[in-house]
Scaffold this active site. Structure first.
Site, PDB file in Angstrom:
ATOM      1  N   LYS A  92       0.704  -0.751  -0.014  1.00 22.31           N
ATOM      2  CA  LYS A  92       0.211  -0.022   0.091  1.00 22.31           C
ATOM      3  C   LYS A  92       0.917   1.282  -0.167  1.00 22.31           C
ATOM      4  CE  LYS A  92      -4.586   1.091   0.056  1.00 22.31           C
ATOM      5  NZ  LYS A  92      -5.509   0.465  -0.758  1.00 22.31           N
ATOM      6  N   ASP A 132      -6.919   4.769  -4.867  1.00 22.16           N
ATOM      7  CA  ASP A 132      -7.621   4.024  -3.491  1.00 22.16           C
ATOM      8  C   ASP A 132      -8.496   5.677  -3.593  1.00 22.16           C
ATOM      9  OD1 ASP A 132      -7.351   2.887  -1.334  1.00 22.16           O
ATOM     10  OD2 ASP A 132      -7.430   3.970  -0.901  1.00 22.16           O
TER      11      ASP A 132
END
Length: 444
Positions: free
Chosen positions: A126, A166
């Site tokens: 991430k 995201d």
């Protein structure tokens, strides 16, 4: 002290001031206790949980950029490459003022198990930055994205680490980042997913996370002898996941009556108008206060309140820790039968426990919102083949993956005597595949 408790204590001690990361690790390890206890001697000898909870690599860097007035700014960029046991690191880039190392680590840790559950060869990672794209011009966003990728490009690649979008990172941001990567590295490769259709993107990627939430919820209800048809649904959020969850729920015969953004929420007793929502959020980039101009019969309320409405199914699709214990109590008192997480860890631990004890079917995000990363992996496959599949092909593969995810977590929960506990089932099913790969590859 048990091995799980030792590792939890160590994680908290060695990662201070990272409460979201502590919460994610505790939630996973607590539900893994039956598996760990059965293999404690071997896992302890191999320091397996220590290796699992420590990222393989953490990258932090400055991101300087210049605004339209000529003022220079410096943000912080992150990429946490958590675990590559089953494939290249895969996970989104979050652009939001709340981003810090602890949040990126929590998201990356969750991503390991989510990616494993898809059955596809992708590891967990991430990244992101504390940059806020809201209120910025296209040129300012381009300046930031180019600076961000100038540093990030040193650490990623189609077979190494494949970031995606995201919160705050949509098609525009991915495009600017991809252009800069290509310019610096001289490679036209599938290094980012969520790309535009004209340069390697996948059809159905935009819809994938929201659609996936409904496909897995539909399969769960089917296995309980029920259906989405005729159900009333509450959705939080008004971003990509929420919009397409609302769209798919409506297509499957349910009526969605709420959505929300950071300033307030909408109740529409006639069902949320997806076309109006898209116009407001995707085209005009406005607040939900505008919704009433499209649907006069709707209500707009400031602050929180999505979960106060009487519904059959709740789909939290906004952000972490948005559905708390009081919300869970309201949902239960209003007769909710299922909660499926469209966002990452949107339900607090005490709320999850209350919902489960109240007999509510609860599908955790690492299973329920895996459709997004699954379709990102399908985009990687298309890039490798230099092909583009039709919307129907991708959507069919997505539905198959989500149906399989449900049965994998259901089987894992039953195997360890926790039938119906899909939190434990998701963690165990995701964990077992990763651990098998880690054991096969030695202490690395």
């Amino acid at each position: 002290m048990s091995y799980v408790d030792e590792v939890l204590e160590r994680v908290i001690r060695e990662n201070p001031n990272e409460p979201e990361f502590h919460q994610a690790v505790k939630e996973v390890l607590d539900s893994l206790r039956p598996v760990v206890d059965a293999n404690e001697e071997q896992f302890r000898r191999d320091a397996l949980l220590e290796r699992l909870t420590n990222p393989e690599r953490q990258i932090k860097f400055r991101v300087p950029w210049v605004d339209d007035k000529g003022q220079a700014h410096v943000n912080t960029g992150y990429r946490v490459q958590f675990n590559s046991a089953i494939g290249p690191y895969k996970g989104g880039l979050r652009l939001h003022p709340s981003v810090n190392l602890g949040i990126i680590k929590f998201l990356g840790f969750e991503q390991i198990f989510k990616n494993s559950l898809t059955g596809l060869p992708i590891g967990g990672g991430k990244g992101g930055s504390d940059f806020d794209p809201k209120g910025k011009s296209d040129r300012e966003i381009m300046a930031f994205c180019q600076s961000f990728m100038t540093e990030l490009c040193k650490y990623i690649g189609a077979d190494t680490d494949v970031p995606a979008g995201d919160i705050g990172t949509g098609a525009r941001e991915i495009g600017y980042m991809y252009g800069q990567y290509k310019r610096i590295r001289g490679l036209f490769e599938g290094v980012l997913t969520g790309k535009g259709l004209s340069y390697g993107g996948s059809l159905a990627r935009t819809e994938a996370t929201g659609y996936g939430v409904l496909y897995i919820t539909e399969e769960m209800l089917k296995c309980k002898g029920d259906t989405l048809e005729g159900k009333t649904v509450a959705v939080s959020g008004a971003g990509n996941v929420a919009i397409y969850a609302i769209q798919k729920a409506t297509q499957l015969g349910a009526k969605v009556v709420t959505c929300s953004d950071s300033t307030g929420w909408v109740y529409d007793p006639d069902g949320i108008d997806v076309a109006a929502l898209k116009e407001i959020k995707e085209v005009k980039r406005q607040r939900l206060t505008e919704y009433k101009t499209y649907r006069p019969n709707s209500e707009y309320h400031e602050g929180k309140g999505v979960w106060s409405v009487k519904v059959d199914i709740a789909l939290p699709c906004a952000t972490q820790n948005e559905l708390c214990l009081e919300d869970a109590k309201m949902l239960v008192s209003n007769g909710v039968i299922a909660v499926s997480e469209g966002a990452n860890m949107p339900t607090t631990p005490d709320a999850i426990e209350y919902l489960q004890k109240s007999g509510v079917y609860f599908l955790p995000g690492k299973a329920a919102n895996a459709g997004g990363v699954a379709t990102s992996a399908l985009e990687m496959s298309q890039n490798s083949e230099r092909l583009q599949w039709t919307f129907e092909e991708v959507d069919s593969k997505l539905k198959t993956i989500m149906v399989n995810v449900f049965h994998n977590i259901d089987d894992a929960a039953k195997k360890y005597g926790m039938e119906g506990n899909y939190v434990a089932g998701a963690n165990i099913a995701g964990f077992e595949k990763v651990v098998n790969a880690m054991n096969a590859q030695g202490i690395v």
